[in-house]
Design an enzyme around this catalytic site. Structure first.
Site, PDB file in Angstrom:
ATOM      1  CB  SER A  26      -0.940   0.001   1.211  1.00 46.59           C
ATOM      2  OG  SER A  26      -0.205  -0.174   2.415  1.00 46.59           O
ATOM      3  NE  ARG A  37     -10.425  -6.801  -6.921  1.00 48.29           N
ATOM      4  CZ  ARG A  37      -9.251  -6.662  -6.314  1.00 48.29           C
ATOM      5  NH1 ARG A  37      -8.146  -7.093  -6.914  1.00 48.29           N
ATOM      6  NH2 ARG A  37      -9.161  -6.088  -5.132  1.00 48.29           N
ATOM      7  CB  SER A  60     -11.396   3.004   1.214  1.00 49.35           C
ATOM      8  OG  SER A  60     -10.233   2.190   1.278  1.00 49.35           O
ATOM      9  CD  GLN A  61      -7.668  -0.683  -3.477  1.00 52.17           C
ATOM     10  OE1 GLN A  61      -8.163  -1.054  -4.544  1.00 52.17           O
ATOM     11  NE2 GLN A  61      -6.778  -1.400  -2.821  1.00 52.17           N
ATOM     12  CB  SER A  71     -10.165  -0.642   3.926  1.00 45.98           C
ATOM     13  OG  SER A  71     -10.513  -1.998   3.775  1.00 45.98           O
ATOM     14  CD  GLU A  88      -5.865  -6.966   2.175  1.00 46.10           C
ATOM     15  OE1 GLU A  88      -4.865  -7.646   1.913  1.00 46.10           O
ATOM     16  OE2 GLU A  88      -6.875  -6.934   1.450  1.00 46.10           O
ATOM     17  NE  ARG A  93      -8.710 -11.523  -0.091  1.00 41.63           N
ATOM     18  CZ  ARG A  93      -7.870 -10.539   0.196  1.00 41.63           C
ATOM     19  NH1 ARG A  93      -8.137  -9.700   1.181  1.00 41.63           N
ATOM     20  NH2 ARG A  93      -6.758 -10.395  -0.519  1.00 41.63           N
ATOM     21  NE  ARG A 113      -2.772  -9.530   2.180  1.00 44.27           N
ATOM     22  CZ  ARG A 113      -1.551  -9.076   2.382  1.00 44.27           C
ATOM     23  NH1 ARG A 113      -0.632  -9.867   2.874  1.00 44.27           N
ATOM     24  NH2 ARG A 113      -1.243  -7.825   2.095  1.00 44.27           N
TER      25      ARG A 113
END
Length: 446
Positions: free
Chosen positions: A37, A135, A179-180, A207, A327, A358, A399
């Site tokens: 990040s 996405r 939030s990206q 996030s 995460e 996930r 992850r």
């Protein structure tokens, strides 16, 4: 292990990686690489700065090399050959003919760079791995259009027709899924004619610490950023004034997200692991990790070396809201599957839209080992159950692969397909994991 930089990961039908089982409590010192990040934000800001910048401790991984590649396609000079990376902004606003941006399956690349492309003159095609086409990008691309951008589609592959800049101004965006989407607008905001004001309307922003990181990095680069307190209904307002960004030196912190799996090894085996150079103050959500592991029965302390985590022998289940630290959910799920009491992980519904779904993947794959995991509206419920070995597919998600390695420490016979997917954020993860098991030195107690 090589770092994969193409559009797809290795063939998951190849021989799986046998996750090592710990013969004794893990005792080790594990330096972790720089934060993905932090590296990708630093790369973007350096590409927009007024001169040459140097990044110290940058992470060399699939995601960061993809970011460097897209910035090069946008005209920046990015040298990743040495230990320290250097970045020089584009010398011309004109893009090369046939410019393409390969985003892989990297959310930061796909969401941080389209705004930069609007500042150039010419066309550039954005595409990535198959999963990236599913996405969330529509809210970001729609917001850029409302700010004056010329973009031909809401999904990859799409083309940004750059006209040398954006008017900027105020724009609304629903960033409830990532939030990206807001960070991607703010990072280029100083280069818009009128700056940018981003207003989030929707449910709670996931996030949140990553937005804090974006704001802090912008301010460190000389930008003027104002952030209003949350308003009724979850509305948030962020303002970035137009202005020059400063070139300079940026030291990248260790990746506290990637440290999660290594520290979890101490919890799973009743051992002790130290991660050196743990920052005293950080915007990374990994700052929450010591308290989370303590709630699961471990003890944590700051030493001269860094953060030390010692397992308590018994793993306790937890009931926790992870909306700010999603995460960590895969590794915490792995520990919860080994715990002596039930766990409930909340606030992570947005993880359905990450490298893979996930939530479904953790429930289905760990279920192959006998784990009892239920997917809820906003997370996972995990009940104790005896586990056995089996072959697990991380579904191209770094992850998940690391979480399965944690389970394999205490459950013999766990095999993980496509372990190379960990190269997204942790280069040479299998070697680091084996080295941790072999360490067993007294350095962790210094």
């Amino acid at each position: 292990m090589s770092i994969l930089t193409g559009t797809e990961h290795a063939d998951t039908q190849s021989d799986p990686w046998p996750a090592p089982t710990a013969a004794r409590p893990v005792v080790a010192v594990v330096p972790v690489p720089g934060a993905k990040s932090g590296t990708n934000r630093a790369l973007v800001l350096a590409a927009l700065a007024s001169g040459e910048s140097r990044l110290r401790g940058a992470l060399r991984s699939r995601d960061t090399l993809l970011m460097a590649g897209v910035l090069r396609a946008l005209g920046a000079e990015v040298d990743t050959d040495g230990v320290d990376w250097t970045v020089r902004p584009a010398r011309s606003t004109r893009l090369a003919a046939g410019a393409r941006a390969d985003c892989g399956n990297a959310g930061t690349v796909a969401r941080f760079t389209p705004a930069l492309a609007t500042l150039r003159e010419g066309d550039i095609v954005f595409d990535g791995d198959t999963r990236m086409r599913d996405r969330p990008l529509t809210p970001l691309l729609g917001a850029l259009r409302r700010l004056g951008a010329d973009i031909d589609s809401d999904r990859m592959p799409f083309t940004v027709h750059g006209h040398g800049g954006l008017p900027g101004g105020e724009v609304e965006v629903d960033a409830s899924n990532s939030s990206q989407l807001i960070s991607g607008l703010l990072l280029a905001g100083p280069r818009y004619d009128a700056g940018v004001t981003v207003v989030h309307h929707g449910s709670r922003l996931p996030s949140g610490p990553y937005l804090d990181m974006t704001v802090a990095d912008l301010r460190a680069a000389g930008a003027t950023v104002d952030v209003d307190p949350p308003a009724a209904g979850g509305t948030r307002r962020f303002r970035v004034a137009p202005g020059e960004l400063l070139a300079g030196e940026k030291v990248i912190e260790p990746d506290l997200n990637s440290a999660t799996a290594f520290l979890a090894a101490a919890v799973a085996t009743g051992g002790r692991v130290v991660v050196p150079s743990w920052p005293d103050v950080t915007e990374q959500p990994g700052r929450m990790l010591p308290a989370l592991l303590a709630a699961m029965g471990a003890s944590t302390e700051r030493t001269e070396r860094g953060l030390a985590v010692t397992g308590g022998g018994t793993i306790h289940g937890i009931d926790v809201d992870l909306s700010d630290f999603g995460e960590a959910a895969p590794v915490l799920t792995a520990l919860a599957a080994l715990a002596s009491s039930p766990s409930r992980l909340r606030g992570i519904g947005h993880l359905r839209l990450h490298e893979t779904d996930r939530l479904a993947a953790l429930a289905e794959e760990l279920g192959r080992l006998g784990a009892r995991i239920t997917v809820t509206d906003d997370g996972l419920a995990i009940d104790p159950a005896p586990l056995h070995g089996g072959r697990l597919d991380p579904r191209s998600d770094h992850r998940l692969a690391m979480a399965y390695a944690v389970v394999g420490l205490v459950v013999p016979g766990v095999e993980v397909d496509d372990i190379a997917t960990t190269g997204k954020t942790v280069p040479d993860f299998p070697r680091m994991w084996s080295a941790m098991l072999a360490d067993q030195s007294d350095q962790a107690d210094r």
